[in-house]
Write a protein that holds these residues in place. Structure first.
Motif, PDB file in Angstrom:
ATOM      1  N   LYS A  67       1.020  -1.237   0.463  1.00 26.42           N
ATOM      2  CA  LYS A  67      -0.528   0.321  -0.142  1.00 26.42           C
ATOM      3  C   LYS A  67       1.094   1.503  -0.311  1.00 26.42           C
ATOM      4  N   LYS A  68       1.535   1.026   0.743  1.00 25.62           N
ATOM      5  CA  LYS A  68       2.656   2.056   0.972  1.00 25.62           C
ATOM      6  C   LYS A  68       4.089   2.499  -0.395  1.00 25.62           C
ATOM      7  N   SER A  69       4.266   0.926  -0.929  1.00 17.49           N
ATOM      8  CA  SER A  69       5.152   0.652  -1.542  1.00 17.49           C
ATOM      9  C   SER A  69       6.832   0.670  -0.977  1.00 17.49           C
ATOM     10  N   GLN A  70       6.720   0.124   0.280  1.00 18.55           N
ATOM     11  CA  GLN A  70       7.877   0.197   1.340  1.00 18.55           C
ATOM     12  C   GLN A  70       8.525  -1.362   1.278  1.00 18.55           C
ATOM     13  N   VAL A  71      10.135  -1.654   1.352  1.00 17.85           N
ATOM     14  CA  VAL A  71      10.296  -2.659   1.774  1.00 17.85           C
ATOM     15  C   VAL A  71      11.310  -2.485   2.623  1.00 17.85           C
ATOM     16  N   ILE A  72      11.516  -3.386   3.665  1.00 15.66           N
ATOM     17  CA  ILE A  72      12.074  -3.641   4.700  1.00 15.66           C
ATOM     18  C   ILE A  72      13.344  -4.500   4.441  1.00 15.66           C
ATOM     19  N   VAL A  73      14.668  -4.504   4.019  1.00 16.48           N
ATOM     20  CA  VAL A  73      15.326  -4.794   3.596  1.00 16.48           C
ATOM     21  C   VAL A  73      17.046  -5.481   5.625  1.00 16.48           C
ATOM     22  N   GLN A  74      17.034  -6.073   5.131  1.00 17.15           N
ATOM     23  CA  GLN A  74      18.099  -6.891   6.703  1.00 17.15           C
ATOM     24  C   GLN A  74      19.239  -5.828   6.547  1.00 17.15           C
ATOM     25  N   GLY A  75      19.675  -5.433   7.413  1.00 17.02           N
ATOM     26  CA  GLY A  75      20.840  -4.346   7.664  1.00 17.02           C
ATOM     27  C   GLY A  75      20.682  -3.153   6.667  1.00 17.02           C
ATOM     28  N   VAL A  76      19.637  -2.985   6.149  1.00 15.84           N
ATOM     29  CA  VAL A  76      19.598  -1.219   5.301  1.00 15.84           C
ATOM     30  C   VAL A  76      18.768  -0.583   6.763  1.00 15.84           C
ATOM     31  N   ASN A  77      18.924   1.002   6.100  1.00 17.31           N
ATOM     32  CA  ASN A  77      18.161   2.238   6.832  1.00 17.31           C
ATOM     33  C   ASN A  77      18.278   1.280   8.522  1.00 17.31           C
ATOM     34  N   ILE A  78      19.564   0.977   9.055  1.00 13.07           N
ATOM     35  CA  ILE A  78      19.040   1.078  10.766  1.00 13.07           C
ATOM     36  C   ILE A  78      18.769   2.417  11.265  1.00 13.07           C
ATOM     37  N   ARG A  79      17.991   1.532  12.578  1.00 15.62           N
ATOM     38  CA  ARG A  79      17.524   3.148  13.325  1.00 15.62           C
ATOM     39  C   ARG A  79      17.662   2.489  14.760  1.00 15.62           C
ATOM     40  N   THR A  80      18.191   3.538  15.570  1.00 13.17           N
ATOM     41  CA  THR A  80      18.204   3.330  16.701  1.00 13.17           C
ATOM     42  C   THR A  80      17.331   4.290  17.881  1.00 13.17           C
ATOM     43  N   LYS A  81      16.907   3.412  18.397  1.00 16.43           N
ATOM     44  CA  LYS A  81      15.680   4.083  19.126  1.00 16.43           C
ATOM     45  C   LYS A  81      16.135   3.428  20.746  1.00 16.43           C
ATOM     46  N   HIS A  82      15.969   3.947  21.638  1.00 15.86           N
ATOM     47  CA  HIS A  82      16.834   4.290  23.010  1.00 15.86           C
ATOM     48  C   HIS A  82      15.317   4.139  24.046  1.00 15.86           C
TER      49      HIS A  82
ATOM     50  N   LYS B 130      13.161   3.233  27.533  1.00 19.72           N
ATOM     51  CA  LYS B 130      13.386   3.397  28.829  1.00 19.72           C
ATOM     52  C   LYS B 130      12.714   2.207  29.918  1.00 19.72           C
ATOM     53  N   PRO B 131      13.490   2.216  30.929  1.00 14.19           N
ATOM     54  CA  PRO B 131      13.108   0.176  31.472  1.00 14.19           C
ATOM     55  C   PRO B 131      11.293   0.896  31.533  1.00 14.19           C
ATOM     56  N   GLN B 132      10.386  -0.378  31.821  1.00 15.77           N
ATOM     57  CA  GLN B 132       9.498  -0.664  31.566  1.00 15.77           C
ATOM     58  C   GLN B 132       9.311  -1.270  33.538  1.00 15.77           C
ATOM     59  N   GLN B 133       9.972  -1.907  34.206  1.00 16.09           N
ATOM     60  CA  GLN B 133       9.786  -2.054  35.707  1.00 16.09           C
ATOM     61  C   GLN B 133      10.977  -1.390  36.461  1.00 16.09           C
ATOM     62  N   GLU B 134      10.632  -0.929  37.513  1.00 14.50           N
ATOM     63  CA  GLU B 134      11.829  -0.579  38.701  1.00 14.50           C
ATOM     64  C   GLU B 134      13.020  -1.967  38.418  1.00 14.50           C
ATOM     65  N   GLY B 135      13.865  -1.349  38.462  1.00 18.56           N
ATOM     66  CA  GLY B 135      15.422  -2.141  39.172  1.00 18.56           C
ATOM     67  C   GLY B 135      16.036  -2.705  36.982  1.00 18.56           C
ATOM     68  N   GLU B 136      14.908  -2.749  36.181  1.00 20.30           N
ATOM     69  CA  GLU B 136      15.790  -3.176  35.024  1.00 20.30           C
ATOM     70  C   GLU B 136      15.968  -1.923  34.854  1.00 20.30           C
ATOM     71  N   SER B 137      16.821  -1.495  33.623  1.00 18.05           N
ATOM     72  CA  SER B 137      17.858  -0.941  33.526  1.00 18.05           C
ATOM     73  C   SER B 137      17.398  -0.701  31.504  1.00 18.05           C
ATOM     74  N   GLY B 138      17.712   0.714  31.000  1.00 16.34           N
ATOM     75  CA  GLY B 138      16.989   1.460  29.154  1.00 16.34           C
ATOM     76  C   GLY B 138      17.595   0.456  28.378  1.00 16.34           C
ATOM     77  N   GLN B 139      17.734   0.080  27.232  1.00 16.22           N
ATOM     78  CA  GLN B 139      18.227  -0.060  26.481  1.00 16.22           C
ATOM     79  C   GLN B 139      18.913   0.039  25.421  1.00 16.22           C
ATOM     80  N   ILE B 140      19.650   0.682  23.843  1.00 12.80           N
ATOM     81  CA  ILE B 140      19.394   1.049  22.368  1.00 12.80           C
ATOM     82  C   ILE B 140      18.615  -0.339  21.519  1.00 12.80           C
ATOM     83  N   VAL B 141      18.332   0.128  21.009  1.00  9.86           N
ATOM     84  CA  VAL B 141      17.517  -1.102  20.726  1.00  9.86           C
ATOM     85  C   VAL B 141      17.792  -0.521  18.925  1.00  9.86           C
TER      86      VAL B 141
END
Length: 115
Positions: free
Chosen positions: A41-56, A58-69
């Motif tokens: 519908k949008k004429s888009q594709v997701i290709v492995q290893g291409v157009n990598i985005r990082t997302k920070h 936040k920790p969901q529970q107390e004591g848990e640490s945040g991460q970068i995905v």
């Protein structure tokens, strides 16, 4: 007054999930990867290893640490070409019929049948 009925729109793309493609435009030009998902519908594709985005994240529970995905973001299908692993070349496609009469995709440069 008669109301016009809407016909369902059919979206056709030159690539499918699982195809090996080469990026021909943008920041990741020249990279080769496999298509993970397709959004016709949008004429888009997701290709492995291409157009990598990082997302920070936040920790969901107390004591848990945040991460970068890191994950792949979609790119437009016009920015990719089918890639031949044997010949190491990107090519446009042509639709032809095989011996059984099935319609198949063929690389124009190499004559390699994809489907």
């Amino acid at each position: 007054m008669a109301t016009a009925t809407k016909k369902p729109v059919r979206y056709k793309m030159h690539v499918r999930k699982g195809d090996t493609v080469q990026v021909i435009a943008g920041r990741d030009r020249g990279k080769v990867g496999e298509i993970l998902s397709v959004n016709p519908k949008k004429s888009q594709v997701i290709v492995q290893g291409v157009n990598i985005r990082t997302k920070h994240v936040k920790p969901q529970q107390e004591g848990e640490s945040g991460q970068i995905v890191t994950q792949e973001a979609p790119i437009h299908s016009s920015n990719v070409m089918l890639y031949s692993e044997k010949e190491k070349v990107a090519s446009r496609i042509a639709y032809t019929f095989d011996k059984d009469g099935r319609k198949v995709r063929m690389l124009k440069k190499t004559g390699e049948i994809i489907d």
